[in-house]
Design a protein around this motif. Structure first.
Motif, PDB file in Angstrom:
ATOM      1  N   ARG A  56       8.837  -8.842  -6.197  1.00 18.07           N
ATOM      2  CA  ARG A  56       9.132  -7.502  -6.703  1.00 18.07           C
ATOM      3  C   ARG A  56       8.086  -6.491  -6.202  1.00 18.07           C
ATOM      4  O   ARG A  56       8.416  -5.383  -5.789  1.00 18.07           O
ATOM      5  CB  ARG A  56       9.170  -7.535  -8.231  1.00 18.07           C
ATOM      6  N   ASN A  57       6.831  -6.899  -6.178  1.00 16.77           N
ATOM      7  CA  ASN A  57       5.780  -6.002  -5.711  1.00 16.77           C
ATOM      8  C   ASN A  57       5.777  -5.848  -4.198  1.00 16.77           C
ATOM      9  O   ASN A  57       5.442  -4.783  -3.687  1.00 16.77           O
ATOM     10  CB  ASN A  57       4.419  -6.480  -6.227  1.00 16.77           C
ATOM     11  N   ILE A  58       6.138  -6.893  -3.476  1.00 24.80           N
ATOM     12  CA  ILE A  58       6.289  -6.780  -2.017  1.00 24.80           C
ATOM     13  C   ILE A  58       7.404  -5.774  -1.702  1.00 24.80           C
ATOM     14  O   ILE A  58       7.253  -4.896  -0.845  1.00 24.80           O
ATOM     15  CB  ILE A  58       6.588  -8.162  -1.387  1.00 24.80           C
ATOM     16  N   ALA A  61       6.154  -2.257  -2.406  1.00 27.07           N
ATOM     17  CA  ALA A  61       5.256  -1.762  -1.358  1.00 27.07           C
ATOM     18  C   ALA A  61       6.041  -1.373  -0.108  1.00 27.07           C
ATOM     19  O   ALA A  61       5.795  -0.313   0.491  1.00 27.07           O
ATOM     20  CB  ALA A  61       4.202  -2.826  -1.021  1.00 27.07           C
ATOM     21  N   ARG A  62       6.994  -2.191   0.257  1.00 31.29           N
ATOM     22  CA  ARG A  62       7.812  -1.901   1.442  1.00 31.29           C
ATOM     23  C   ARG A  62       8.635  -0.634   1.234  1.00 31.29           C
ATOM     24  O   ARG A  62       8.721   0.229   2.118  1.00 31.29           O
ATOM     25  CB  ARG A  62       8.731  -3.092   1.717  1.00 31.29           C
ATOM     26  N   SER A  63       9.226  -0.506   0.068  1.00 28.32           N
ATOM     27  CA  SER A  63      10.020   0.682  -0.257  1.00 28.32           C
ATOM     28  C   SER A  63       9.161   1.946  -0.237  1.00 28.32           C
ATOM     29  O   SER A  63       9.584   2.991   0.269  1.00 28.32           O
ATOM     30  CB  SER A  63      10.653   0.496  -1.640  1.00 28.32           C
ATOM     31  N   GLU A  64       7.962   1.854  -0.786  1.00 32.19           N
ATOM     32  CA  GLU A  64       7.054   3.011  -0.786  1.00 32.19           C
ATOM     33  C   GLU A  64       6.639   3.388   0.629  1.00 32.19           C
ATOM     34  O   GLU A  64       6.473   4.572   0.931  1.00 32.19           O
ATOM     35  CB  GLU A  64       5.822   2.727  -1.647  1.00 32.19           C
ATOM     36  N   ALA A  65       6.466   2.398   1.505  1.00 35.69           N
ATOM     37  CA  ALA A  65       6.111   2.690   2.894  1.00 35.69           C
ATOM     38  C   ALA A  65       7.183   3.549   3.554  1.00 35.69           C
ATOM     39  O   ALA A  65       6.885   4.524   4.248  1.00 35.69           O
ATOM     40  CB  ALA A  65       5.903   1.397   3.673  1.00 35.69           C
ATOM     41  N   VAL A  66       8.438   3.200   3.289  1.00 34.03           N
ATOM     42  CA  VAL A  66       9.540   3.956   3.881  1.00 34.03           C
ATOM     43  C   VAL A  66       9.686   5.322   3.218  1.00 34.03           C
ATOM     44  O   VAL A  66       9.785   6.356   3.896  1.00 34.03           O
ATOM     45  CB  VAL A  66      10.859   3.148   3.781  1.00 34.03           C
ATOM     46  N   SER A  67       9.697   5.359   1.899  1.00 34.19           N
ATOM     47  CA  SER A  67       9.933   6.631   1.208  1.00 34.19           C
ATOM     48  C   SER A  67       8.780   7.622   1.377  1.00 34.19           C
ATOM     49  O   SER A  67       9.009   8.826   1.440  1.00 34.19           O
ATOM     50  CB  SER A  67      10.220   6.397  -0.275  1.00 34.19           C
ATOM     51  N   ASP A 138       8.127   2.278   8.640  1.00 31.70           N
ATOM     52  CA  ASP A 138       9.536   1.881   8.693  1.00 31.70           C
ATOM     53  C   ASP A 138       9.818   0.626   7.857  1.00 31.70           C
ATOM     54  O   ASP A 138      10.910   0.080   7.900  1.00 31.70           O
ATOM     55  CB  ASP A 138       9.985   1.675  10.142  1.00 31.70           C
ATOM     56  N   GLY A 139       8.827   0.154   7.116  1.00 34.44           N
ATOM     57  CA  GLY A 139       9.009  -0.995   6.237  1.00 34.44           C
ATOM     58  C   GLY A 139       8.731  -2.339   6.865  1.00 34.44           C
ATOM     59  O   GLY A 139       8.785  -3.364   6.188  1.00 34.44           O
ATOM     60  N   ARG A 140       8.432  -2.352   8.159  1.00 30.50           N
ATOM     61  CA  ARG A 140       8.124  -3.618   8.821  1.00 30.50           C
ATOM     62  C   ARG A 140       6.701  -4.062   8.491  1.00 30.50           C
ATOM     63  O   ARG A 140       5.842  -3.250   8.157  1.00 30.50           O
ATOM     64  CB  ARG A 140       8.295  -3.504  10.338  1.00 30.50           C
ATOM     65  N   LEU A 141       6.484  -5.355   8.618  1.00 25.42           N
ATOM     66  CA  LEU A 141       5.169  -5.928   8.366  1.00 25.42           C
ATOM     67  C   LEU A 141       4.178  -5.398   9.393  1.00 25.42           C
ATOM     68  O   LEU A 141       4.460  -5.354  10.582  1.00 25.42           O
ATOM     69  CB  LEU A 141       5.282  -7.451   8.461  1.00 25.42           C
ATOM     70  N   LEU A 142       3.025  -4.973   8.938  1.00 25.30           N
ATOM     71  CA  LEU A 142       1.989  -4.445   9.826  1.00 25.30           C
ATOM     72  C   LEU A 142       0.837  -5.429   9.834  1.00 25.30           C
ATOM     73  O   LEU A 142      -0.104  -5.339   9.050  1.00 25.30           O
ATOM     74  CB  LEU A 142       1.514  -3.066   9.334  1.00 25.30           C
ATOM     75  N   GLU A 143       0.941  -6.418  10.690  1.00 32.24           N
ATOM     76  CA  GLU A 143      -0.090  -7.441  10.787  1.00 32.24           C
ATOM     77  C   GLU A 143      -0.522  -7.550  12.244  1.00 32.24           C
ATOM     78  O   GLU A 143       0.022  -6.909  13.126  1.00 32.24           O
ATOM     79  CB  GLU A 143       0.436  -8.787  10.271  1.00 32.24           C
TER      80      GLU A 143
END
Length: 185
Positions: A56-58, A61-67, A138-143
């Motif tokens: 749920r938290n992942i 975080a992903r949703s917040e990155a996009v929004s 864009d919601g993709r993993l940034l690693e």
């Protein structure tokens, strides 16, 4: 009508001592048989709840990155042991464009803080998410380049047979699977 032929029977109410003892014995046997199953059920539910909480938290975080069109980082609570996330985590807008940096109060914006998970449940990350996981705009993993997945393992004292793995793929989606390869990925 002859009154001597009429017999008055007192109606019985309640239980006698033998019936009560038999009932208590049967109940004790049932409780003894059910207790281990109930303990296992509670432990399974704690693993499921912790798995769902991290996912749920992942997703948050992903949703917040996009929004927000910003890099969002989810980092384990400072002071936690290496790769151990069960102490909690923080989700924040990461001012560092490459992400994967510790929270800096002067430049980052805290979005959410999650405290310790269920007692007896471990939440460990692989080396890719040792301290934090970041998501691009864009919601993709940034690693680090070449890393396709980040893996978390949720376990308890029973080991991998009852544990769960949470895998975040390169596009940022999290998936829960049973029986992780290791409780310390």
């Amino acid at each position: 009508m002859n009154s001597s032929n009429i017999q008055f029977k007192a109606q019985q109410r309640g239980f006698n001592l033998v019936e009560v003892m038999v009932t208590i014995t049967v109940l004790a046997i049932l409780v003894t048989l059910a207790a281990p199953s109930y303990t296992t059920f509670i432990a399974d539910q704690q693993i499921k709840a912790t798995s769902k909480e991290i996912v749920r938290n992942i997703q948050y975080a992903r949703s917040e990155a996009v929004s927000r069109n910003a890099v969002i980082t989810m980092g384990r609570t400072p002071g936690s042991a290496n790769k151990a996330w069960e102490g909690g985590w923080q989700i924040y807008v990461d001012a560092t464009p490459t992400g994967n940096s510790a929270f800096a109060a002067a430049t980052d914006t805290m979005l959410r803080t999650v405290v310790r998970q269920a007692e007896g449940v471990t939440l460990s990350a692989d080396n890719n998410a040792n301290n934090w996981v970041s998501f691009r705009r864009d919601g993709r993993l940034l690693e680090t380049a070449g890393i396709n997945n980040v893996v978390f393992a949720v376990c308890d004292g029973r080991g991998t047979d009852s544990g769960r793995a949470i895998t975040i793929n390169s596009i940022g989606r999290a998936q829960i699977t049973d029986n992780p390869a290791s409780c310390n990925p």
